[in-house]
Design a protein around this motif. Sequence first.
Motif, PDB file in Angstrom:
ATOM      1  N   MET A  17       0.837  -1.174   0.000  1.00  0.00           N
ATOM      2  CA  MET A  17       0.000   0.000   0.000  1.00  0.00           C
ATOM      3  C   MET A  17       0.891   1.249   0.000  1.00  0.00           C
ATOM      4  N   THR A  18       0.614   2.157  -0.917  1.00  0.00           N
ATOM      5  CA  THR A  18       1.317   3.436  -0.905  1.00  0.00           C
ATOM      6  C   THR A  18       0.509   4.412  -0.058  1.00  0.00           C
ATOM      7  N   LEU A  19       1.137   5.510   0.290  1.00  0.00           N
ATOM      8  CA  LEU A  19       0.425   6.501   1.096  1.00  0.00           C
ATOM      9  C   LEU A  19      -0.828   7.005   0.392  1.00  0.00           C
ATOM     10  N   LEU A  20      -0.759   7.203  -0.907  1.00  0.00           N
ATOM     11  CA  LEU A  20      -1.928   7.715  -1.624  1.00  0.00           C
ATOM     12  C   LEU A  20      -3.082   6.716  -1.670  1.00  0.00           C
ATOM     13  N   ASP A  21      -2.799   5.441  -1.444  1.00  0.00           N
ATOM     14  CA  ASP A  21      -3.879   4.451  -1.371  1.00  0.00           C
ATOM     15  C   ASP A  21      -4.768   4.699  -0.156  1.00  0.00           C
ATOM     16  N   ARG A  22      -4.296   5.484   0.792  1.00  0.00           N
ATOM     17  CA  ARG A  22      -5.077   5.814   1.983  1.00  0.00           C
ATOM     18  C   ARG A  22      -6.172   6.834   1.681  1.00  0.00           C
ATOM     19  N   ILE A  23      -6.083   7.492   0.538  1.00  0.00           N
ATOM     20  CA  ILE A  23      -7.085   8.479   0.148  1.00  0.00           C
ATOM     21  C   ILE A  23      -8.121   7.795  -0.724  1.00  0.00           C
ATOM     22  N   THR A  24      -9.374   7.879  -0.293  1.00  0.00           N
ATOM     23  CA  THR A  24     -10.459   7.222  -1.019  1.00  0.00           C
ATOM     24  C   THR A  24     -11.498   8.249  -1.443  1.00  0.00           C
ATOM     25  N   VAL A  25     -12.163   7.954  -2.539  1.00  0.00           N
ATOM     26  CA  VAL A  25     -13.249   8.800  -3.027  1.00  0.00           C
ATOM     27  C   VAL A  25     -14.438   7.894  -3.294  1.00  0.00           C
ATOM     28  N   ASN A  26     -15.538   8.193  -2.623  1.00  0.00           N
ATOM     29  CA  ASN A  26     -16.772   7.438  -2.791  1.00  0.00           C
ATOM     30  C   ASN A  26     -17.874   8.460  -3.042  1.00  0.00           C
ATOM     31  N   PRO A  27     -18.532   8.404  -4.200  1.00  0.00           N
ATOM     32  CA  PRO A  27     -19.563   9.396  -4.513  1.00  0.00           C
ATOM     33  C   PRO A  27     -20.718   9.398  -3.512  1.00  0.00           C
ATOM     34  N   LEU A  28     -20.880   8.326  -2.747  1.00  0.00           N
ATOM     35  CA  LEU A  28     -21.966   8.248  -1.775  1.00  0.00           C
ATOM     36  C   LEU A  28     -21.534   8.675  -0.370  1.00  0.00           C
ATOM     37  N   GLN A  29     -20.308   9.134  -0.239  1.00  0.00           N
ATOM     38  CA  GLN A  29     -19.800   9.499   1.082  1.00  0.00           C
ATOM     39  C   GLN A  29     -19.196  10.900   1.026  1.00  0.00           C
ATOM     40  N   CYS A  30     -19.586  11.742   1.940  1.00  0.00           N
ATOM     41  CA  CYS A  30     -19.039  13.113   2.044  1.00  0.00           C
ATOM     42  C   CYS A  30     -19.117  13.861   0.717  1.00  0.00           C
ATOM     43  N   GLY A  31     -20.186  13.640  -0.022  1.00  0.00           N
ATOM     44  CA  GLY A  31     -20.377  14.345  -1.278  1.00  0.00           C
ATOM     45  C   GLY A  31     -19.333  14.038  -2.333  1.00  0.00           C
ATOM     46  N   GLY A  32     -18.676  12.882  -2.215  1.00  0.00           N
ATOM     47  CA  GLY A  32     -17.666  12.495  -3.183  1.00  0.00           C
ATOM     48  C   GLY A  32     -16.319  13.149  -2.952  1.00  0.00           C
ATOM     49  N   ARG A  33     -16.179  13.837  -1.830  1.00  0.00           N
ATOM     50  CA  ARG A  33     -14.885  14.474  -1.516  1.00  0.00           C
ATOM     51  C   ARG A  33     -13.883  13.422  -1.067  1.00  0.00           C
ATOM     52  N   PRO A  34     -12.602  13.653  -1.297  1.00  0.00           N
ATOM     53  CA  PRO A  34     -11.581  12.699  -0.867  1.00  0.00           C
ATOM     54  C   PRO A  34     -11.574  12.554   0.655  1.00  0.00           C
ATOM     55  N   CYS A  35     -11.522  11.311   1.110  1.00  0.00           N
ATOM     56  CA  CYS A  35     -11.535  10.988   2.533  1.00  0.00           C
ATOM     57  C   CYS A  35     -10.333  10.111   2.881  1.00  0.00           C
ATOM     58  N   ILE A  36     -10.140   9.934   4.164  1.00  0.00           N
ATOM     59  CA  ILE A  36      -9.057   9.103   4.663  1.00  0.00           C
ATOM     60  C   ILE A  36      -9.573   7.690   4.885  1.00  0.00           C
ATOM     61  N   ARG A  37      -9.016   6.737   4.180  1.00  0.00           N
ATOM     62  CA  ARG A  37      -9.283   5.303   4.333  1.00  0.00           C
ATOM     63  C   ARG A  37     -10.765   4.952   4.463  1.00  0.00           C
TER      64      ARG A  37
END
Length: 73
Positions: free
Chosen positions: A1-21
Motif C-alpha cells: 500500500m502506498t500513502l496515496l492508497d489511503r485516500i479514497t473517493v466514494n460518490p456516496l460518502q461526504c459528497g464524493g470528496r476525498p476521505c481518509i481510508r
Amino acid sequence: MTLLDRITVNPLQCGGRPCIRGMRIRVSDVLDLLGAGVEVDEILSDYPDLEREDIYAALIWAARYVDHPRLSA
C-alpha cells in the motif's frame, strides 16, 4: 500500500470528496487543521482512528492536486 492508497473517493460518502481510508474524515478537514497550526500529535489525539501516515497521505494528495496541470479552452 502506498500513502496515496489511503485516500479514497466514494460518490456516496461526504459528497464524493476525498476521505481518509473510507472514513468520514475528509482530506480537507486534515488540511484545514494543519493550516490552522494544529500539531500532528494533537490531530491524532482528537481523531483516534487516524494514523500519522494518513496525515502524510493528505499532504501528498494536496501537493499533487495543486500541481495538476489545467487546460483551458
